[in-house]
Write a protein that holds these residues in place. Structure first.
Motif, PDB file in Angstrom:
ATOM      1  N   PRO A 141       0.839  -1.201   0.000  1.00 40.93           N
ATOM      2  CA  PRO A 141       0.000   0.000   0.000  1.00 40.93           C
ATOM      3  C   PRO A 141       0.877   1.256   0.000  1.00 40.93           C
ATOM      4  CG  PRO A 141       0.016  -1.018   2.166  1.00 40.93           C
ATOM      5  CD  PRO A 141       0.765  -1.939   1.246  1.00 40.93           C
ATOM      6  N   ARG A 142       0.284   2.366  -0.444  1.00 39.44           N
ATOM      7  CA  ARG A 142       1.004   3.635  -0.321  1.00 39.44           C
ATOM      8  C   ARG A 142       1.305   3.854   1.151  1.00 39.44           C
ATOM      9  NH1 ARG A 142      -2.619   7.969  -2.376  1.00 39.44           N
ATOM     10  NH2 ARG A 142      -4.191   6.476  -1.795  1.00 39.44           N
ATOM     11  N   GLY A 143       2.504   4.295   1.449  1.00 37.03           N
ATOM     12  CA  GLY A 143       2.931   4.458   2.828  1.00 37.03           C
ATOM     13  C   GLY A 143       3.626   3.211   3.364  1.00 37.03           C
ATOM     14  N   SER A 144       3.612   2.146   2.595  1.00 34.18           N
ATOM     15  CA  SER A 144       4.327   0.897   2.909  1.00 34.18           C
ATOM     16  C   SER A 144       3.905   0.256   4.226  1.00 34.18           C
ATOM     17  CB  SER A 144       5.840   1.129   2.904  1.00 34.18           C
ATOM     18  OG  SER A 144       6.248   1.645   1.660  1.00 34.18           O
ATOM     19  N   GLU A 182      -3.966   2.800   3.965  1.00 36.81           N
ATOM     20  CA  GLU A 182      -3.714   4.028   3.207  1.00 36.81           C
ATOM     21  C   GLU A 182      -4.462   5.226   3.781  1.00 36.81           C
ATOM     22  OE1 GLU A 182      -4.290   3.225  -0.971  1.00 36.81           O
ATOM     23  OE2 GLU A 182      -2.298   2.301  -1.103  1.00 36.81           O
ATOM     24  N   ARG A 212      -2.039   6.380   6.491  1.00 32.63           N
ATOM     25  CA  ARG A 212      -0.604   6.376   6.169  1.00 32.63           C
ATOM     26  C   ARG A 212       0.056   7.688   6.560  1.00 32.63           C
ATOM     27  NH1 ARG A 212      -3.288   7.533   1.587  1.00 32.63           N
ATOM     28  NH2 ARG A 212      -2.487   9.233   0.285  1.00 32.63           N
ATOM     29  N   ASP A 215       2.881   8.767   4.828  1.00 33.14           N
ATOM     30  CA  ASP A 215       3.458   9.337   3.615  1.00 33.14           C
ATOM     31  C   ASP A 215       3.050   8.480   2.427  1.00 33.14           C
ATOM     32  OD1 ASP A 215       5.257   7.105   3.421  1.00 33.14           O
ATOM     33  OD2 ASP A 215       6.617   8.106   4.794  1.00 33.14           O
ATOM     34  N   ASP A 216       3.566   8.810   1.251  1.00 31.86           N
ATOM     35  CA  ASP A 216       3.213   8.074   0.039  1.00 31.86           C
ATOM     36  C   ASP A 216       4.321   7.149  -0.448  1.00 31.86           C
ATOM     37  OD1 ASP A 216       0.649   9.059  -0.151  1.00 31.86           O
ATOM     38  OD2 ASP A 216       1.229  10.770  -1.390  1.00 31.86           O
ATOM     39  N   LEU A 217       5.393   6.984   0.338  1.00 32.23           N
ATOM     40  CA  LEU A 217       6.444   6.054  -0.070  1.00 32.23           C
ATOM     41  C   LEU A 217       5.850   4.670  -0.239  1.00 32.23           C
ATOM     42  CD1 LEU A 217       9.488   7.030   2.166  1.00 32.23           C
ATOM     43  CD2 LEU A 217       9.140   7.503  -0.263  1.00 32.23           C
ATOM     44  N   GLN A 218       6.332   3.957  -1.232  1.00 37.70           N
ATOM     45  CA  GLN A 218       5.792   2.633  -1.510  1.00 37.70           C
ATOM     46  C   GLN A 218       6.964   1.703  -1.793  1.00 37.70           C
ATOM     47  OE1 GLN A 218       2.845   2.850  -4.571  1.00 37.70           O
ATOM     48  NE2 GLN A 218       1.758   1.088  -3.827  1.00 37.70           N
ATOM     49  N   ASP A 219       7.516   1.115  -0.729  1.00 39.51           N
ATOM     50  CA  ASP A 219       8.633   0.199  -0.890  1.00 39.51           C
ATOM     51  C   ASP A 219       8.427  -1.005  -0.007  1.00 39.51           C
ATOM     52  OD1 ASP A 219      10.046   0.542   1.779  1.00 39.51           O
ATOM     53  OD2 ASP A 219      10.076   2.600   1.072  1.00 39.51           O
ATOM     54  N   LYS A 232      11.086   6.270  -8.634  1.00 37.86           N
ATOM     55  CA  LYS A 232      10.222   5.666  -7.614  1.00 37.86           C
ATOM     56  C   LYS A 232      10.997   4.556  -6.925  1.00 37.86           C
ATOM     57  CE  LYS A 232       5.908   6.483 -10.025  1.00 37.86           C
ATOM     58  NZ  LYS A 232       4.761   5.881 -10.656  1.00 37.86           N
TER      59      LYS A 232
END
Length: 140
Positions: free
Chosen positions: A2-5, A117, A120, A122-126, A138
């Motif tokens: 998910p966005r925010g990991s 999400e 979350r 932040d929007d990091l996605q890792d 990215k």
């Protein structure tokens, strides 16, 4: 992921004593955060696979982190034991049946992602963490 990991903010965490204390030393994020267990498990799975791959391809390195690896193996073991998937596996779980596989009853992944999400930080996605490769600007 998910966005925010999987890292989420629970501002009123003190009102939920079972949460315990938040993470405060994350290398990428600031403030009190929590992480969804399944995204942490995915990180550990990918970290373990990547570490093994790096070891096979490049040999031992000064970047090896046996403590992180040990943490991840223990985390995955605990995750398996806590979830105790009781799907009864038969012939469809054999390697020769790889295209079919044994059906499992799972939680709704999309609902879980939407819940994460919405909270979350932040929007990091890792999936691996701050050392993840950057592709097309990215993190992967």
């Amino acid at each position: 992921m998910p966005r925010g990991s999987g890292s989420i903010a629970i501002q009123d965490y003190r009102d939920h004593p079972l949460l315990g204390d938040p993470i405060t030393d994350d290398p990428l994020r600031s403030g009190p955060i929590f992480e969804a267990s399944w995204t942490h498990a995915m990180h550990c799975l990918y970290y373990s696979v990547d570490s093994y791959h790096q070891l096979i391809v490049n040999g031992r390195s000064e970047n090896d982190d046996p403590y992180h690896a040990a943490h991840c193996f223990e985390y995955l073991r605990t995750s398996i034991l806590c979830n105790l998937d009781m799907t009864l596996e038969g012939s469809m779980s054999k390697l020769s049946e790889k295209d079919r596989g044994q059906p499992h009853v799972c939680r709704n992944r999309q609902e879980a992602i939407e819940w994460i999400e919405a909270r979350r930080v932040d929007d990091l996605q890792d999936v691996v963490g701050p050392t993840a490769a950057v592709v097309d600007e990215k993190r992967i």
